[in-house]
Structure formats: structure tokens, C-alpha cells
Design a protein around this motif. Sequence first.
Motif, PDB file in Angstrom:
ATOM      1  N   ARG A 217       2.663 -18.139 -63.152  1.00 45.15           N
ATOM      2  CA  ARG A 217       2.699 -17.108 -61.594  1.00 45.15           C
ATOM      3  C   ARG A 217       1.470 -16.831 -61.061  1.00 45.15           C
ATOM      4  NH1 ARG A 217       5.413 -16.064 -66.342  1.00 45.15           N
ATOM      5  NH2 ARG A 217       3.808 -13.787 -66.929  1.00 45.15           N
ATOM      6  N   PRO A 218       1.105 -17.729 -60.726  1.00 42.94           N
ATOM      7  CA  PRO A 218       0.052 -16.880 -59.507  1.00 42.94           C
ATOM      8  C   PRO A 218       0.498 -16.204 -58.668  1.00 42.94           C
ATOM      9  CG  PRO A 218       0.169 -19.181 -59.386  1.00 42.94           C
ATOM     10  CD  PRO A 218       0.913 -19.119 -60.852  1.00 42.94           C
ATOM     11  N   VAL A 219      -0.679 -15.057 -58.018  1.00 39.67           N
ATOM     12  CA  VAL A 219      -1.124 -14.611 -56.824  1.00 39.67           C
ATOM     13  C   VAL A 219      -2.301 -14.611 -56.180  1.00 39.67           C
ATOM     14  CG1 VAL A 219      -0.755 -12.141 -57.669  1.00 39.67           C
ATOM     15  CG2 VAL A 219       0.341 -12.177 -55.456  1.00 39.67           C
ATOM     16  N   VAL A 220      -2.588 -14.461 -54.987  1.00 35.81           N
ATOM     17  CA  VAL A 220      -3.468 -13.808 -54.478  1.00 35.81           C
ATOM     18  C   VAL A 220      -3.536 -12.384 -53.304  1.00 35.81           C
ATOM     19  CG1 VAL A 220      -5.164 -14.602 -51.973  1.00 35.81           C
ATOM     20  CG2 VAL A 220      -3.831 -16.822 -53.579  1.00 35.81           C
ATOM     21  N   VAL A 221      -4.162 -11.795 -54.107  1.00 36.16           N
ATOM     22  CA  VAL A 221      -4.686 -10.660 -53.442  1.00 36.16           C
ATOM     23  C   VAL A 221      -5.430 -10.884 -52.265  1.00 36.16           C
ATOM     24  CG1 VAL A 221      -5.214  -7.926 -53.678  1.00 36.16           C
ATOM     25  CG2 VAL A 221      -3.599  -9.444 -55.258  1.00 36.16           C
ATOM     26  N   ALA A 222      -5.078 -10.779 -51.151  1.00 37.03           N
ATOM     27  CA  ALA A 222      -6.341 -10.770 -50.004  1.00 37.03           C
ATOM     28  C   ALA A 222      -6.485  -9.663 -49.587  1.00 37.03           C
ATOM     29  CB  ALA A 222      -5.824 -11.989 -48.896  1.00 37.03           C
ATOM     30  N   GLY A 223      -7.982  -9.535 -49.242  1.00 34.11           N
ATOM     31  CA  GLY A 223      -8.657  -7.660 -49.138  1.00 34.11           C
ATOM     32  C   GLY A 223      -9.440  -8.114 -47.069  1.00 34.11           C
ATOM     33  N   GLY A 224     -10.010  -7.295 -47.046  1.00 37.01           N
ATOM     34  CA  GLY A 224     -10.448  -7.410 -46.307  1.00 37.01           C
ATOM     35  C   GLY A 224     -11.958  -8.216 -45.652  1.00 37.01           C
ATOM     36  N   GLY A 225     -12.161  -8.298 -46.808  1.00 27.88           N
ATOM     37  CA  GLY A 225     -13.139  -9.775 -46.644  1.00 27.88           C
ATOM     38  C   GLY A 225     -12.260 -10.551 -45.587  1.00 27.88           C
ATOM     39  N   VAL A 226     -11.291 -11.328 -46.301  1.00 25.02           N
ATOM     40  CA  VAL A 226     -10.595 -12.143 -45.166  1.00 25.02           C
ATOM     41  C   VAL A 226     -10.605 -11.917 -43.565  1.00 25.02           C
ATOM     42  CG1 VAL A 226      -8.123 -13.192 -45.359  1.00 25.02           C
ATOM     43  CG2 VAL A 226      -9.400 -12.520 -48.086  1.00 25.02           C
ATOM     44  N   ARG A 227     -10.276 -10.852 -43.885  1.00 22.34           N
ATOM     45  CA  ARG A 227     -10.175 -10.721 -42.291  1.00 22.34           C
ATOM     46  C   ARG A 227     -11.767 -10.062 -41.558  1.00 22.34           C
ATOM     47  NH1 ARG A 227     -11.906  -6.324 -38.880  1.00 22.34           N
ATOM     48  NH2 ARG A 227     -12.729  -5.529 -40.432  1.00 22.34           N
ATOM     49  N   MET A 228     -12.836 -10.122 -42.264  1.00 20.20           N
ATOM     50  CA  MET A 228     -14.374  -9.834 -41.755  1.00 20.20           C
ATOM     51  C   MET A 228     -14.639 -11.601 -41.617  1.00 20.20           C
ATOM     52  SD  MET A 228     -16.168  -8.609 -40.232  1.00 20.20           S
ATOM     53  CE  MET A 228     -16.100  -6.611 -40.680  1.00 20.20           C
ATOM     54  N   SER A 229     -14.446 -12.034 -42.530  1.00 17.23           N
ATOM     55  CA  SER A 229     -14.691 -13.624 -42.552  1.00 17.23           C
ATOM     56  C   SER A 229     -13.767 -14.420 -41.536  1.00 17.23           C
ATOM     57  CB  SER A 229     -14.080 -14.010 -43.685  1.00 17.23           C
ATOM     58  OG  SER A 229     -14.626 -15.960 -44.321  1.00 17.23           O
ATOM     59  N   GLY A 230     -12.440 -14.079 -40.986  1.00 13.71           N
ATOM     60  CA  GLY A 230     -11.874 -14.685 -40.097  1.00 13.71           C
ATOM     61  C   GLY A 230     -11.566 -16.322 -40.967  1.00 13.71           C
ATOM     62  N   ALA A 231     -10.592 -16.109 -41.637  1.00  8.43           N
ATOM     63  CA  ALA A 231     -10.255 -16.780 -42.438  1.00  8.43           C
ATOM     64  C   ALA A 231      -8.962 -16.783 -43.227  1.00  8.43           C
ATOM     65  CB  ALA A 231     -10.902 -16.831 -44.009  1.00  8.43           C
ATOM     66  N   GLN A 232      -8.020 -16.053 -42.171  1.00  9.04           N
ATOM     67  CA  GLN A 232      -6.695 -16.586 -42.101  1.00  9.04           C
ATOM     68  C   GLN A 232      -6.202 -17.843 -42.184  1.00  9.04           C
ATOM     69  OE1 GLN A 232      -8.896 -14.553 -39.928  1.00  9.04           O
ATOM     70  NE2 GLN A 232      -7.494 -12.531 -39.432  1.00  9.04           N
ATOM     71  N   GLU A 233      -6.156 -19.077 -40.970  1.00 12.49           N
ATOM     72  CA  GLU A 233      -6.125 -19.953 -41.278  1.00 12.49           C
ATOM     73  C   GLU A 233      -6.712 -20.528 -42.683  1.00 12.49           C
ATOM     74  OE1 GLU A 233      -7.060 -22.702 -38.121  1.00 12.49           O
ATOM     75  OE2 GLU A 233      -6.591 -20.766 -36.515  1.00 12.49           O
ATOM     76  N   GLN A 234      -7.436 -20.384 -42.941  1.00 13.69           N
ATOM     77  CA  GLN A 234      -8.000 -21.315 -44.283  1.00 13.69           C
ATOM     78  C   GLN A 234      -6.974 -20.385 -45.669  1.00 13.69           C
ATOM     79  OE1 GLN A 234     -10.062 -19.846 -42.131  1.00 13.69           O
ATOM     80  NE2 GLN A 234     -11.531 -21.932 -41.869  1.00 13.69           N
ATOM     81  N   LEU A 235      -6.509 -19.633 -45.098  1.00 13.07           N
ATOM     82  CA  LEU A 235      -5.514 -18.366 -46.078  1.00 13.07           C
ATOM     83  C   LEU A 235      -4.451 -19.304 -46.758  1.00 13.07           C
ATOM     84  CD1 LEU A 235      -5.126 -16.111 -48.201  1.00 13.07           C
ATOM     85  CD2 LEU A 235      -5.107 -15.431 -46.746  1.00 13.07           C
TER      86      LEU A 235
END
Length: 578
Positions: A217-235
Motif C-alpha cells: 500500500r505505497p503512496v507518494v506525497v508530492a511537495g512544492g519541490g516537485v513544482r519547483m523542479s518542473g517534475a509534473q510529467e515525471q511524477l
Amino acid sequence: MTSTPTTSITGSRYLAEALQAGATTHVFMVPTVAVTALAEMDALGIVGVMTHGEKAAAYMADGYARVKRSPGFCFAQTIGSANLAAGLRDAYMAGSPVVAITGGTSPQTRRKGVYQEIEDFPIYEALTKYNMQLDDVARLPDLLRQTVREAMTGAPGPVHLELQGVVGTVLAGTLELDEAGRAIMSEERYRVAPPFRVRPERAAIAEAAALITRSQRPVVVAGGGVRMSGAQEQLAAFAEKAGVPVATSLNGKGTVDERGPYAVGVVGASSRKSANQTVGQADLVIFIGTRTGSQVTDGWRLPAHGTQVIQIDIDPTQLGRNYPNAVSIQADAAEALEALTEAVSGVPDGRSAWLTETAGYVTAWREQDAGLLGSTASPVRPERLCREITEFLPGDGVLVVDTGHSGIWSASMIDLRPGQTFIRAGGSLGWALPASIGAKAAAGDRTVVCFTGDGGFYYHLAEVETAIRHGLAPIVVVNNNVSLSQDMKIFQSSWGGAGKITEAGDRMWRFTDVDLASVARQLGAWSVRVDDPADLAGALKEAQQAGRAAVLDVRTEAEALPAVPFGGRDFYAAADES
């Protein structure tokens, strides 16, 4: 041996050319500071936005920096320096690369009681990553470049450069520049965050991938660092390949399609029930680009201590800070997600049951709140207002949100998707209006919507005039319940209960009923007062077509309060206990 030709250049001209070389389009300030430099900037096409307060100037630079993922510049003379510093609090908490430049003291007069002068420099220590003084114009080239580097590298954040002289008179001096000196006025690498894509260790990625594959039962918690990295597609690619649901922090909201199959919502104290349920039931939490603070974890209740944690962050000091890590990965979010996506072999057997369970949480939440989201009540329900913002915001739109109830309603009731940009106050009520003006300066033709309450709108109401004067046109949506409703229960309890509160007690949280649309109109904005939710969609479209800053004064009910976070404590009860 021939000498390298040099040219004389004033500090003011150097500053202007350096900002132009760095692709800065707007700077924000209260005069009078570095006036000659501002005139030089104007000649080079950089817009100087004169605000009604230094704090608002810092907030505008913050909004600008977050939207562009580039340095945002704000200025103040010595007497306004402490006000500007106060405005850096949110930038510091959000990891926003704001560059504050202020006037300062001079060795000849320091501590002699100069008019309006105190030693402001130490104030910035707690609010910046880097705090430096410029006493000699010859040091301007290297100190300015280093200030920008500090703002942009690692986890971004605000920085401060104090210029000698009350209004920065050190810039009047001249320096000699050769061709090489002019060529490095601005370093291209530091124009957009992150300047360095830190790659993860292969061993750590392999260990994390094995743990993700084994977990049920894994889950990702994505923070503001994902947005600052521009990593939406990778997520999105990682979530799909590994079959892992995604929750976000409030800073990370919109980094995953919130109507997509893997999104469960914002988790923590300002949250969706479905996100808290998911993280509460998870056996592995993958934190990416979040400091795991009290808001995203609801006071470190989510996940429960003992839950296995993988943490990914560009700042190694954050790894394991609040939760012991099974695996720690220092890396840029995009690089780490790409590596993880390549390392996992696919969706493990049995993972589909977990995805079905988490999708069920989301479906149940939507069904539970469908009536409020579609409410036809007048005054308008805040949930219905949020639904209208969701449906209105263009695919490349920018949503700027205040703290308090604006942040809570946005976290739970507004759906966003990648391509849209979400930025929010880290804690300073009133941040959103000035920040939306700065965001609009960065966003160009993109639609910028500011979502605030009347309490937040009052803080910097005068900046509506600033937006009009400079041709910056955010759409400001005011959730006007004629109160600070987040404080309602606190004051009612302190005065003996809802039925016993006195007129004096009510004055602590209720406002005078003011037609804010009329006030905004007097300041030059297009404005409308909305009482009927059926009028919201049309009002938003008219505001978008107005061609200038627009204010929607939406009348809502003070007693309409957000639900207590699932599994968490009642904010109002907790505040009263304090």
C-alpha cells in the motif's frame, strides 16, 4: 604586453544591465531607493512597479519568482527595510528565490542617530538564506552574482543585499569592466530553477525501487519541490508505471491531475478526506520535495510513526528530519522520479486492490460533498465558489491563494491539473493580493486568479490601485463573509459560548458590512458584487474580458466552515486550547 580595454560604468547602470541580462522583466519597490538604477532599468525595458508598502513589494516579488521559477527582485530604502524583511517570511517558508535589495547604514554615520536610520541588517538573518552588505561598488559584480546563486541553488529561498547609504548611494560610484566582466553580468544557468539537476545515487534508487515493489500500500506525497523542479510529467509517469496513488502537500497541489486515476488529494491539516485516508492506510510513504512539516502531516500524525518512509529532496538536511527514512535520496525531483520509473519493473501483483481502495476513497469524498459543491444557496457556499473557480481556470491558468480558510477551501474543493500553476501563502494573511499582481507580471497573457477572503483582501487593498496603474490584471475573487470566520469559534468560546458572546466579542471577528466591489471600482478596477451562485460563471468571464484588474465581491455565509480534517483535530478547539 597589451592591456585589456576597460570601460567605466556606474553601479546603477551595472545593476540595470545585470537584471536585463538575467531576463528580469519587473522589479517591485517603494521609493526612494536606487532611483538612478531604476531609471536605467526603465531605459532597458524593465518595469519598476511602485507599491503602497514594502511588505506588498516583497509579496509581489515572491509571486513573480514562484511563477517564473526565477529570481524576483524587490527594493526598499533604509526606513522601509524592516517592512520589506517582514514580507520575506512567506518566501522563506515556501522556498521562493526572492532577492531583496535595500539601502543601509554608512561607516561615517553608523549609530550616530541619523534620521530614520537603525541597523536593519541583522533582521534579515532569520528570513534569508544569504545576507550580505555592499560597501564598495567594486564588489557589486561578484556580490550580485553570488546573491542570485544563493537564491537559486539547492532548495531556493530569499536573499538580501544591503547597499551602503540610506537610498543605496554606493551605486553612484563607478567601476571598470573589461569584456569578460560584461559577459558574466548574469549567468544563464541561474535564470530558472533548478540550476543544477542533482542526480540520485544508483544504489539508493535500487533500494527504493525494491521497497516500492515489495510494499502493498505505497503512496507518494508530492511537495512544492516537485513544482519547483518542473517534475509534473515525471511524477505522472512514475505513478502510472509503479501503480502508486499520489497525494500532495498544499504547496504541491496541481503537480498531479486532481481528477486523474492516481490522485487522492491534498493531505494533512488542510486536506481532502480521501488523501488522509490513503496516507493513514499506507505501509510506505514516498515524500518528494516536501519538508514533512506539521501542515502536510497534520501535526506528524500522517503517516503514523513506524510507517516506512522514502524521502527525496534536493536539500540533504531535510532527509529524515521528521520521519526516520528507510531510504534517503538527495536529488532533484525530476531526476529522482525518472530514475525510479526506470528502476521499477511495473505494477506488482496485488497492487490493483490498493488502487481500487484509494479510488473508492476519492469517489466517496466526491459523493459526500457533491451537494455543497453544487449548492444554490444565497449567500453563496464557499464550496460552490471553489467549483466555479475549478471550471473557469484555463488550462494554463495561475491560481494564487491566501492562507486561512482560502487555503483550506482550495486544498479540498478546487481541482487542478498539470499546466496550471498553484501558489499559496505559507502563513501570512493578505499575501495573495500582492502576490497575484507579481504573478501576473510573470505570467504575461496567462489568466491569474487570486482567491482570498475579505480579511485577507483588507490587508493590502491599496494595491488594487497599483495593479491598475501598472496595467497588471489579476482576477481577485473575494470570499466575503464580513468576518474573520476562522476565529469565530475561538472568540465565541472565550466570551462564554455562541449564544452569549457580547457586542465587544463580536467586534473581534466580525467586520462592518462594506461593499468591496464599490471600493475596488473607486480604485479603478472592474468589479461586481455577487450574491447568487448562478451569476458566478458569467462574472468570472466578464472579469477575464475586462482588460484590467478585476474584483469579484462574492457574498458568503460566515457560519459556513470547513470540515475537520479526517483523522485530525478541530483547528478551532486546538487554537482555543493554546
